[in-house]
Scaffold this motif. Structure first.
Motif, PDB file in Angstrom:
ATOM      1  N   TYR A  51      -1.010 -15.297  -6.019  1.00 31.74           N
ATOM      2  CA  TYR A  51      -2.316 -15.809  -6.023  1.00 31.74           C
ATOM      3  C   TYR A  51      -2.521 -16.112  -7.545  1.00 31.74           C
ATOM      4  O   TYR A  51      -1.877 -15.774  -8.491  1.00 31.74           O
ATOM      5  CB  TYR A  51      -3.429 -14.598  -5.689  1.00 31.74           C
ATOM      6  N   GLY A  84      -8.433 -12.900  -2.412  1.00 30.76           N
ATOM      7  CA  GLY A  84      -7.583 -13.862  -3.098  1.00 30.76           C
ATOM      8  C   GLY A  84      -8.180 -15.435  -3.027  1.00 30.76           C
ATOM      9  O   GLY A  84      -9.306 -15.600  -2.947  1.00 30.76           O
ATOM     10  N   ASN A  96      -4.881 -15.104  -9.433  1.00 30.45           N
ATOM     11  CA  ASN A  96      -5.208 -14.054 -10.498  1.00 30.45           C
ATOM     12  C   ASN A  96      -3.839 -13.713 -11.182  1.00 30.45           C
ATOM     13  O   ASN A  96      -3.823 -12.634 -11.937  1.00 30.45           O
ATOM     14  CB  ASN A  96      -6.050 -12.974  -9.954  1.00 30.45           C
ATOM     15  N   SER A 138      -4.018  -8.155   2.327  1.00 26.11           N
ATOM     16  CA  SER A 138      -4.444  -7.097   1.634  1.00 26.11           C
ATOM     17  C   SER A 138      -3.856  -5.768   1.948  1.00 26.11           C
ATOM     18  O   SER A 138      -3.610  -5.443   3.217  1.00 26.11           O
ATOM     19  CB  SER A 138      -6.145  -7.296   1.919  1.00 26.11           C
ATOM     20  N   LYS A 139      -4.080  -4.890   1.003  1.00 27.77           N
ATOM     21  CA  LYS A 139      -3.958  -3.448   1.316  1.00 27.77           C
ATOM     22  C   LYS A 139      -5.079  -2.714   0.818  1.00 27.77           C
ATOM     23  O   LYS A 139      -6.047  -2.041   1.257  1.00 27.77           O
ATOM     24  CB  LYS A 139      -2.667  -2.882   0.759  1.00 27.77           C
ATOM     25  N   THR A 140      -5.151  -2.957  -0.488  1.00 28.20           N
ATOM     26  CA  THR A 140      -6.370  -1.990  -1.206  1.00 28.20           C
ATOM     27  C   THR A 140      -7.750  -2.564  -0.760  1.00 28.20           C
ATOM     28  O   THR A 140      -8.364  -1.611  -0.366  1.00 28.20           O
ATOM     29  CB  THR A 140      -6.165  -2.554  -2.892  1.00 28.20           C
ATOM     30  N   SER A 141      -7.889  -3.621  -0.371  1.00 25.14           N
ATOM     31  CA  SER A 141      -9.298  -3.900  -0.350  1.00 25.14           C
ATOM     32  C   SER A 141      -9.739  -3.678   1.279  1.00 25.14           C
ATOM     33  O   SER A 141     -11.066  -3.419   1.524  1.00 25.14           O
ATOM     34  CB  SER A 141      -9.555  -5.494  -0.581  1.00 25.14           C
ATOM     35  N   SER A 195     -13.396 -12.569  -5.827  1.00 23.22           N
ATOM     36  CA  SER A 195     -12.533 -12.955  -4.881  1.00 23.22           C
ATOM     37  C   SER A 195     -12.029 -11.970  -4.017  1.00 23.22           C
ATOM     38  O   SER A 195     -11.023 -11.819  -3.028  1.00 23.22           O
ATOM     39  CB  SER A 195     -10.866 -13.303  -5.632  1.00 23.22           C
TER      40      SER A 195
HETATM   41  C1  LIG Z   1      -8.748  -9.542  -6.847  1.00 25.41           C
HETATM   42  C2  LIG Z   1      -7.703  -9.259  -6.170  1.00 25.41           C
HETATM   43  O1  LIG Z   1      -6.901  -8.217  -6.239  1.00 25.41           O
HETATM   44  C3  LIG Z   1      -5.879  -8.130  -5.125  1.00 25.41           C
HETATM   45  C4  LIG Z   1      -6.199  -7.282  -4.000  1.00 25.41           C
HETATM   46  C5  LIG Z   1      -5.454  -6.849  -3.533  1.00 25.41           C
HETATM   47  C6  LIG Z   1      -5.462  -5.899  -2.114  1.00 25.41           C
HETATM   48  O2  LIG Z   1      -6.456  -5.964  -1.592  1.00 25.41           O
HETATM   49  O3  LIG Z   1      -4.445  -5.461  -1.623  1.00 25.41           O
HETATM   50  C7  LIG Z   1      -3.868  -6.987  -3.754  1.00 25.41           C
HETATM   51  C8  LIG Z   1      -3.390  -7.323  -5.041  1.00 25.41           C
HETATM   52  C9  LIG Z   1      -4.540  -8.011  -5.905  1.00 25.41           C
HETATM   53  O4  LIG Z   1      -3.931  -9.622  -6.073  1.00 25.41           O
HETATM   54  C10 LIG Z   1      -7.478 -10.623  -5.216  1.00 25.41           C
HETATM   55  O5  LIG Z   1      -6.276 -10.975  -5.122  1.00 25.41           O
HETATM   56  O6  LIG Z   1      -8.440 -11.212  -4.981  1.00 25.41           O
END
Ligand SMILES: C=C(O[C@@H]1C=C(C(=O)O)C=C[C@H]1O)C(=O)O
Length: 241
Positions: A12, A138, A14, A104-107, A83
Motif C-alpha cells: 500500500y 488501503g 502508506n 484487512s485484519k485490524t480494521s 484510508s
Molecule cells: C491505514 C491503513 O492501515 C492498514 C490497515 C490494516 C488492517 O486493517 O489490517 C493493516 C495494515 C495497514 O496498512 C490502511 O492500509 O489503509
C-alpha cells in the motif's frame, strides 16, 4: 545469526516511505529479502514463519506466539486516517449486514469493536456477498469517499470512542533478531520518512485524493506511548468480541 532476514512489506501507498528507507539501506538490502503483499497476507507470512518480521496488522499479533514489536514506527493516525472506512448505503444505526475486507485484519476487528461498544448495535458480519455496509482499507479507498451515501473514517471513530490515536499495523517479528539488524532496520525506516518529498513526487495525481495530505497529515508513523496504549486497549476489546 540469521543470514537472510525475510521482511513482509505491505504493497500500500502508506508503506512507501518505509519501503524507500529499506531499499536505500545497504545493510538491509544485503541482509534481507523483501516480500511484498497486502496486509492480511503479510500477517499470514509471519504467522506461518514464511517471513521473520513484517508490517503486522495489530489484530494479528494475537496469532504470533512470542511476537515482539521492532522499532519506533507504525502505520497509524491521530483521528481521521482517510484510508480505513466503513462505506454504507444507510446511516450506521440502520446497518444490518456488514461485509469485511479480506485484505484487512485490524480494521475488520475495529469495525466490530465500534459496532459493539461505540454504536452499541448488533450486526451480521459476512466475508463476502450482499451487505448494506462494507469495511474497505488501503489504496482501494482513495477517492471513493464521495461515491458512497455514508462514509465512516475508522481512525476518527476510534478517536471519538477512546480519545486515543491508533496504530493499525506495527513492525513485529516472530523470533529474536540480531540487535544490530534491528537498529539498522529502525534507522532505515527513519531515513525513509525523511524522503517524503521524493515519495510524493513519484505518486500519480488522483482527481479526488490528496496524497500529500494523506502521507504528511493524516498518517502518523510514530509509535508513541499513546499508540501503544491504543494497541493494548484494542487487543483487550477484540478478545471480548
Ligand atoms: C491505514 C491503513 O492501515 C492498514 C490497515 C490494516 C488492517 O486493517 O489490517 C493493516 C495494515 C495497514 O496498512 C490502511 O492500509 O489503509
Amino acid at each position: 545469526m540469521l543470514d537472510n532476514i525475510r521482511i513482509a512489506v505491505a504493497t500500500y501507498t502508506n508503506t512507501l516511505p518505509f519501503l524507500k528507507g529499506l531499499q536505500t539501506s545497504s545493510t538491509i538490502s544485503s541482509d534481507a529479502e523483501l516480500l511484498m503483499d497486502y496486509p492480511s497476507a503479510c500477517a499470514e507470512k509471519v504467522i506461518r514463519n514464511e517471513a521473520d518480521l513484517g508490517i503486522i496488522p495489530i489484530q494479528a499479533l494475537l496469532d504470533i506466539p512470542n511476537y515482539h514489536i521492532v522499532g519506533d514506527y507504525c502505520i497509524g493516525s491521530d483521528g481521521e486516517v482517510d484510508s480505513v472506512f466503513i462505506f454504507s448505503k444507510v446511516p450506521i444505526e440502520e446497518v444490518k449486514v456488514l461485509r469485511l475486507d479480506p485484505q484487512s485484519k485490524t480494521s475488520n476487528g475495529l469495525a466490530r469493536i465500534l459496532f459493539k461498544y461505540f454504536w452499541r448495535k448488533d450486526v451480521d458480519v459476512v466475508l463476502a456477498g450482499e451487505a448494506d455496509a462494507e469495511v474497505l482499507i488501503g489504496d482501494r479507498t482513495f477517492g471513493q469517499k464521495s461515491k458512497h451515501a455514508y462514509a465512516y473514517d475508522l481512525g476518527a471513530c476510534w478517536k471519538e470512542f477512546t480519545g486515543l490515536p491508533f496504530a493499525f499495523a506495527v513492525w513485529a517479528a516472530n523470533k529474536e533478531l540480531p540487535a544490530t539488524f534491528e537498529t539498522e532496520f529502525n534507522d532505515a525506516l527513519a531515513y525513509g520518512l525523511t524522503k517524503m518529498d521524493e515519495v510524493i513526487a513519484d505518486l500519480p495525481t488522483l482527481p479526488n485524493f490528496d496524497f500529500d495530505d494523506y502521507l504528511r497529515n493524516k498518517l502518523d508513523f510514530r509509535l508513541t506511548d499513546e499508540k501503544r496504549q491504543a494497541i493494548a486497549r484494542y487487543l483487550e476489546l477484540y478478545q471480548t468480541l
